[in-house]
Motif scaffolding. Structure first.
Motif, PDB file in Angstrom:
ATOM      1  N   VAL A  62      20.173  60.736 -19.104  1.00  0.00           N
ATOM      2  CA  VAL A  62      18.961  59.932 -18.913  1.00  0.00           C
ATOM      3  C   VAL A  62      18.219  59.759 -20.238  1.00  0.00           C
ATOM      4  O   VAL A  62      17.755  58.659 -20.551  1.00  0.00           O
ATOM      5  N   CYS A  63      18.129  60.815 -21.040  1.00  0.00           N
ATOM      6  CA  CYS A  63      17.461  60.701 -22.347  1.00  0.00           C
ATOM      7  C   CYS A  63      18.198  59.717 -23.249  1.00  0.00           C
ATOM      8  O   CYS A  63      17.574  58.842 -23.866  1.00  0.00           O
ATOM      9  N   LEU A  64      19.525  59.837 -23.314  1.00  0.00           N
ATOM     10  CA  LEU A  64      20.297  58.908 -24.135  1.00  0.00           C
ATOM     11  C   LEU A  64      20.234  57.494 -23.585  1.00  0.00           C
ATOM     12  O   LEU A  64      20.182  56.527 -24.346  1.00  0.00           O
ATOM     13  N   LEU A  65      20.231  57.358 -22.267  1.00  0.00           N
ATOM     14  CA  LEU A  65      20.123  56.043 -21.644  1.00  0.00           C
ATOM     15  C   LEU A  65      18.796  55.381 -21.994  1.00  0.00           C
ATOM     16  O   LEU A  65      18.756  54.199 -22.352  1.00  0.00           O
ATOM     17  N   MET A  66      17.715  56.128 -21.943  1.00  0.00           N
ATOM     18  CA  MET A  66      16.404  55.549 -22.253  1.00  0.00           C
ATOM     19  C   MET A  66      16.293  55.188 -23.731  1.00  0.00           C
ATOM     20  O   MET A  66      15.709  54.153 -24.067  1.00  0.00           O
ATOM     21  N   ILE A  67      16.863  55.994 -24.607  1.00  0.00           N
ATOM     22  CA  ILE A  67      16.863  55.640 -26.028  1.00  0.00           C
ATOM     23  C   ILE A  67      17.674  54.368 -26.243  1.00  0.00           C
ATOM     24  O   ILE A  67      17.270  53.473 -26.986  1.00  0.00           O
ATOM     25  N   GLY A  68      18.808  54.257 -25.553  1.00  0.00           N
ATOM     26  CA  GLY A  68      19.617  53.042 -25.640  1.00  0.00           C
ATOM     27  C   GLY A  68      18.903  51.827 -25.082  1.00  0.00           C
ATOM     28  O   GLY A  68      19.000  50.726 -25.644  1.00  0.00           O
ATOM     29  N   ILE A  69      18.168  52.015 -23.995  1.00  0.00           N
ATOM     30  CA  ILE A  69      17.421  50.903 -23.399  1.00  0.00           C
ATOM     31  C   ILE A  69      16.314  50.442 -24.343  1.00  0.00           C
ATOM     32  O   ILE A  69      16.098  49.242 -24.528  1.00  0.00           O
ATOM     33  N   VAL A  70      15.615  51.374 -24.954  1.00  0.00           N
ATOM     34  CA  VAL A  70      14.563  51.004 -25.910  1.00  0.00           C
ATOM     35  C   VAL A  70      15.157  50.245 -27.092  1.00  0.00           C
ATOM     36  O   VAL A  70      14.612  49.220 -27.523  1.00  0.00           O
ATOM     37  N   CYS A  71      16.289  50.710 -27.609  1.00  0.00           N
ATOM     38  CA  CYS A  71      16.947  49.999 -28.712  1.00  0.00           C
ATOM     39  C   CYS A  71      17.428  48.629 -28.255  1.00  0.00           C
ATOM     40  O   CYS A  71      17.299  47.643 -28.990  1.00  0.00           O
ATOM     41  N   GLY A  72      17.956  48.551 -27.038  1.00  0.00           N
ATOM     42  CA  GLY A  72      18.405  47.266 -26.504  1.00  0.00           C
ATOM     43  C   GLY A  72      17.261  46.294 -26.305  1.00  0.00           C
ATOM     44  O   GLY A  72      17.395  45.096 -26.592  1.00  0.00           O
ATOM     45  N   LEU A  73      16.127  46.787 -25.834  1.00  0.00           N
ATOM     46  CA  LEU A  73      14.960  45.922 -25.674  1.00  0.00           C
ATOM     47  C   LEU A  73      14.447  45.443 -27.032  1.00  0.00           C
ATOM     48  O   LEU A  73      14.019  44.297 -27.171  1.00  0.00           O
ATOM     49  N   GLY A  74      14.494  46.320 -28.024  1.00  0.00           N
ATOM     50  CA  GLY A  74      14.096  45.910 -29.365  1.00  0.00           C
ATOM     51  C   GLY A  74      15.013  44.838 -29.923  1.00  0.00           C
ATOM     52  O   GLY A  74      14.561  43.867 -30.538  1.00  0.00           O
ATOM     53  N   PHE A  75      16.326  44.985 -29.697  1.00  0.00           N
ATOM     54  CA  PHE A  75      17.264  43.973 -30.162  1.00  0.00           C
ATOM     55  C   PHE A  75      17.077  42.668 -29.397  1.00  0.00           C
ATOM     56  O   PHE A  75      17.150  41.585 -29.981  1.00  0.00           O
ATOM     57  N   ALA A  76      16.815  42.754 -28.079  1.00  0.00           N
ATOM     58  CA  ALA A  76      16.576  41.539 -27.287  1.00  0.00           C
ATOM     59  C   ALA A  76      15.323  40.828 -27.773  1.00  0.00           C
ATOM     60  O   ALA A  76      15.288  39.597 -27.835  1.00  0.00           O
ATOM     61  N   ARG A  77      14.310  41.592 -28.139  1.00  0.00           N
ATOM     62  CA  ARG A  77      13.086  40.992 -28.683  1.00  0.00           C
ATOM     63  C   ARG A  77      13.378  40.277 -29.995  1.00  0.00           C
ATOM     64  O   ARG A  77      12.890  39.180 -30.239  1.00  0.00           O
ATOM     65  N   TYR A  78      14.190  40.925 -30.833  1.00  0.00           N
ATOM     66  CA  TYR A  78      14.548  40.305 -32.109  1.00  0.00           C
ATOM     67  C   TYR A  78      15.382  39.046 -31.885  1.00  0.00           C
ATOM     68  O   TYR A  78      15.170  38.028 -32.545  1.00  0.00           O
ATOM     69  N   ALA A  79      16.325  39.092 -30.952  1.00  0.00           N
ATOM     70  CA  ALA A  79      17.186  37.936 -30.693  1.00  0.00           C
ATOM     71  C   ALA A  79      16.396  36.778 -30.089  1.00  0.00           C
ATOM     72  O   ALA A  79      16.678  35.612 -30.376  1.00  0.00           O
ATOM     73  N   ALA A  80      15.408  37.083 -29.260  1.00  0.00           N
ATOM     74  CA  ALA A  80      14.647  36.028 -28.586  1.00  0.00           C
ATOM     75  C   ALA A  80      13.556  35.433 -29.465  1.00  0.00           C
ATOM     76  O   ALA A  80      13.331  34.225 -29.446  1.00  0.00           O
ATOM     77  N   THR A  81      12.867  36.269 -30.223  1.00  0.00           N
ATOM     78  CA  THR A  81      11.708  35.785 -30.969  1.00  0.00           C
ATOM     79  C   THR A  81      11.881  35.848 -32.478  1.00  0.00           C
ATOM     80  O   THR A  81      11.078  35.272 -33.204  1.00  0.00           O
ATOM     81  N   GLY A  82      12.869  36.570 -32.958  1.00  0.00           N
ATOM     82  CA  GLY A  82      13.041  36.725 -34.396  1.00  0.00           C
ATOM     83  C   GLY A  82      12.111  37.765 -34.996  1.00  0.00           C
ATOM     84  O   GLY A  82      12.053  37.933 -36.201  1.00  0.00           O
ATOM     85  N   ASP A  83      11.388  38.491 -34.162  1.00  0.00           N
ATOM     86  CA  ASP A  83      10.440  39.501 -34.621  1.00  0.00           C
ATOM     87  C   ASP A  83      10.878  40.844 -34.065  1.00  0.00           C
ATOM     88  O   ASP A  83      10.936  41.034 -32.853  1.00  0.00           O
ATOM     89  N   PHE A  84      11.207  41.780 -34.924  1.00  0.00           N
ATOM     90  CA  PHE A  84      11.624  43.097 -34.455  1.00  0.00           C
ATOM     91  C   PHE A  84      10.444  44.015 -34.226  1.00  0.00           C
ATOM     92  O   PHE A  84      10.521  44.953 -33.474  1.00  0.00           O
ATOM     93  N   GLY A  85       9.342  43.739 -34.865  1.00  0.00           N
ATOM     94  CA  GLY A  85       8.179  44.607 -34.734  1.00  0.00           C
ATOM     95  C   GLY A  85       8.200  45.692 -35.794  1.00  0.00           C
ATOM     96  O   GLY A  85       9.104  45.773 -36.614  1.00  0.00           O
ATOM     97  N   SER A  86       7.228  46.549 -35.733  1.00  0.00           N
ATOM     98  CA  SER A  86       7.137  47.616 -36.728  1.00  0.00           C
ATOM     99  C   SER A  86       7.890  48.855 -36.256  1.00  0.00           C
ATOM    100  O   SER A  86       8.299  48.956 -35.103  1.00  0.00           O
ATOM    101  N   SER A  87       8.039  49.786 -37.153  1.00  0.00           N
ATOM    102  CA  SER A  87       8.692  51.041 -36.775  1.00  0.00           C
ATOM    103  C   SER A  87       7.815  51.818 -35.802  1.00  0.00           C
ATOM    104  O   SER A  87       8.330  52.579 -34.979  1.00  0.00           O
TER     105      SER A  87
END
Length: 108
Positions: A62-87
């Motif tokens: 579950v911990c690894l899954l949630m870290i993967g989901i957060v990274c996936g959401l960050g990549f989806a945000r970058y792919a959709a808007t071109g903005d990755f956000g801050s660290s």
């Protein structure tokens, strides 16, 4: 329907809703005036809580899954808007997700 199966359905539906909210146009997002991304912290915390309740036997998964989901959401945000956000966005998102996992683990 067992409660574990219900939690699995709810967890994946909620994660799908987070994905839709992530990739929709920025102009559609509501404006919440908080400087610390508390809305993201709470949303991903709830996702972590639901996921931990859905998979109670495998906490490390579950911990690894949630870290993967957060990274996936960050990549989806970058792919959709071109903005990755801050660290700090990534740190807040992962902290929220793992906080939800920890909260569900403490409850059970």
């Amino acid at each position: 329907m067992t409660s574990a199966r219900l939690f699995k359905i709810l967890a994946w539906l909620y994660i799908a809703m987070l994905l839709v909210a992530t990739i929709m146009p920025v102009s559609w997002h509501g404006v919440i005036s908080n400087p610390y991304d508390i809305d993201r912290l709470v949303a991903l915390g709830f996702a972590g809580l639901l996921t931990r309740l859905a998979y109670p036997q495998t906490p490390s998964f579950v911990c690894l899954l949630m870290i993967g989901i957060v990274c996936g959401l960050g990549f989806a945000r970058y792919a959709a808007t071109g903005d990755f956000g801050s660290s700090m966005d990534c740190i807040v998102a992962m902290a929220g997700a793992l906080w939800g996992v920890a909260l569900a683990a403490a409850e059970s």
